[in-house]
Design an enzyme around this catalytic site. Structure first.
Site, PDB file in Angstrom:
ATOM      1  N   GLU A   1      53.988  66.747  66.272  1.00  0.00           N
ATOM      2  CA  GLU A   1      54.280  65.924  65.465  1.00  0.00           C
ATOM      3  C   GLU A   1      55.599  65.396  65.885  1.00  0.00           C
ATOM      4  O   GLU A   1      55.898  64.114  65.335  1.00  0.00           O
ATOM      5  CB  GLU A   1      54.205  66.388  64.053  1.00  0.00           C
ATOM      6  CG  GLU A   1      52.757  66.667  63.398  1.00  0.00           C
ATOM      7  CD  GLU A   1      52.993  66.591  61.927  1.00  0.00           C
ATOM      8  OE1 GLU A   1      53.916  66.049  61.240  1.00  0.00           O
ATOM      9  OE2 GLU A   1      52.069  67.125  61.347  1.00  0.00           O
TER      10      GLU A   1
ATOM     11  N   ILE B   1      54.321  58.467  55.128  1.00  0.00           N
ATOM     12  CA  ILE B   1      53.019  58.784  55.391  1.00  0.00           C
ATOM     13  C   ILE B   1      52.906  60.413  55.163  1.00  0.00           C
ATOM     14  O   ILE B   1      52.884  61.232  56.025  1.00  0.00           O
ATOM     15  CB  ILE B   1      52.859  58.611  56.873  1.00  0.00           C
ATOM     16  CG1 ILE B   1      53.310  57.075  57.324  1.00  0.00           C
ATOM     17  CG2 ILE B   1      51.313  58.761  57.352  1.00  0.00           C
ATOM     18  CD1 ILE B   1      52.920  56.807  58.698  1.00  0.00           C
ATOM     19  N   PRO B   2      52.642  60.603  53.750  1.00  0.00           N
ATOM     20  CA  PRO B   2      52.568  62.257  53.513  1.00  0.00           C
ATOM     21  C   PRO B   2      51.266  62.481  54.264  1.00  0.00           C
ATOM     22  O   PRO B   2      50.014  61.551  54.095  1.00  0.00           O
ATOM     23  CB  PRO B   2      52.573  62.303  51.837  1.00  0.00           C
ATOM     24  CG  PRO B   2      51.930  60.620  51.398  1.00  0.00           C
ATOM     25  CD  PRO B   2      52.786  59.695  52.833  1.00  0.00           C
ATOM     26  N   HIS B   3      51.106  63.670  54.830  1.00  0.00           N
ATOM     27  CA  HIS B   3      49.846  64.049  55.509  1.00  0.00           C
ATOM     28  C   HIS B   3      49.798  65.603  55.631  1.00  0.00           C
ATOM     29  O   HIS B   3      50.733  66.357  55.495  1.00  0.00           O
ATOM     30  CB  HIS B   3      49.906  63.422  56.897  1.00  0.00           C
ATOM     31  CG  HIS B   3      50.823  63.933  57.777  1.00  0.00           C
ATOM     32  ND1 HIS B   3      52.064  63.172  57.520  1.00  0.00           N
ATOM     33  CD2 HIS B   3      51.149  64.984  58.564  1.00  0.00           C
ATOM     34  CE1 HIS B   3      52.914  63.904  58.441  1.00  0.00           C
ATOM     35  NE2 HIS B   3      52.410  64.810  59.141  1.00  0.00           N
ATOM     36  N   CYS B   4      48.294  66.012  55.761  1.00  0.00           N
ATOM     37  CA  CYS B   4      48.226  67.506  55.931  1.00  0.00           C
ATOM     38  C   CYS B   4      46.788  67.664  56.655  1.00  0.00           C
ATOM     39  O   CYS B   4      45.962  66.811  56.238  1.00  0.00           O
ATOM     40  CB  CYS B   4      48.478  68.373  54.728  1.00  0.00           C
ATOM     41  SG  CYS B   4      47.333  68.122  53.420  1.00  0.00           S
TER      42      CYS B   4
END
Ligand SMILES: [Zn+2]
Lengths: 112, 154
Positions: free
Chosen positions: A25, B68-71
């Site tokens: 990331e 861009i919140p993500h998981c």
């Protein structure tokens, strides 16, 4: 709010995989990762709420598998693709106990 | 972002043109709620917690009014992207300290046959880097125009 043992374990695994993604990331996408230590700490804190039997079983599985907990889809373990006994699925959703695949030993999580 | 890449990832129901929330915790919940309502998420607590924990790692507010919140979480079975817009802006703890107006919530399963998750995040960041894309998204009137912006050429 009280979370079940399987919920805690799922989040625990999610965080574990998240920590493994950090380099990609950061290097490939450019996200900032200054909180890595903080997240490691949060993961450690979580261990206090997980039953020691489940946690050690999880850790044992983690030495063999990338995903100690796997989803169940259409009555199949997505870790090894073994068909699970039908009685299993109904129980797995209702109970607070943790079910493991008889074939591969991974812990099971019913997504649906 | 071509058609194959976005197949099933964007959905009309995941297009939120006017978010109600004013704070970061609220907006994350508001966006996850859409996935719950549409049946993509059964266990909201797990998804919300995974998203919040990801923010501990570093804010996904990447600057220029974008977040861009993500998981990846075991609690979803397919990759989905929720688009949310707040014309007033939401305090988000972004890297440039500015409130965010454009949000993309990206949630995917840990095991994924096509391995789309990280490439998709990369493509989104790249796309949103362009001022033109951001301005058009701020103005997009409906899902159709949103899709055109996301699928269009650079
Ligand atoms: Zn198995």
């Amino acid at each position: 709010m009280g979370r079940s043992q399987i919920e805690l374990l799922v989040i625990y695994q999610d965080i574990h995989l998240m920590l493994q993604d950090t380099e990609k990331e950061e290097a490939n996408i450019g996200f900032s990762m200054e909180g890595k230590e903080k997240l490691l700490q949060a993961k450690k804190e979580m261990e206090k709420n997980i039953d020691i039997r489940f946690l050690s079983a999880y850790k044992r599985l983690a030495t063999r598998f990338k995903h100690p907990i796997v989803p169940v889809q259409d009555g199949t373990c997505l870790g090894c693709f073994a068909k699970l006994p039908t009685s299993f699925s109904a129980r797995g959703r209702a109970d607070q106990t943790i079910f493991t695949c008889e074939q591969c030993g991974r812990m099971l999580y019913w997504v649906e | 972002m071509n058609q194959r890449e976005r197949a099933g990832v964007f959905q009309q129901e995941f297009f939120m043109s006017a978010l109600k929330s004013k704070t970061k915790p609220d907006v994350l919940e508001e966006m996850v709620e859409v996935l719950v309502r549409t049946g993509r998420v059964k266990n909201k607590r797990i998804v919300l917690e995974a998203i919040q924990q990801r923010e501990v790692l570093g804010s996904t507010g990447i600057g220029k009014e974008v977040a861009i919140p993500h998981c990846r979480t075991l609690a979803v079975s397919s990759l989905c992207v929720v688009f949310g817009r707040s014309k007033k802006g939401i305090a988000y703890g972004s890297i440039d300290k500015k409130p965010v107006k454009l949000l993309f919530l990206v949630v995917g399963p840990p095991i994924e046959k096509t391995n789309q998750y990280l490439p998709l995040l990369g493509r989104l960041c790249e796309r949103l880097h362009h001022a033109k894309t951001r301005n058009r998204l701020l103005e997009a009137e409906d899902y159709k125009s949103f899709l055109e912006i996301m699928e269009g050429g650079e």
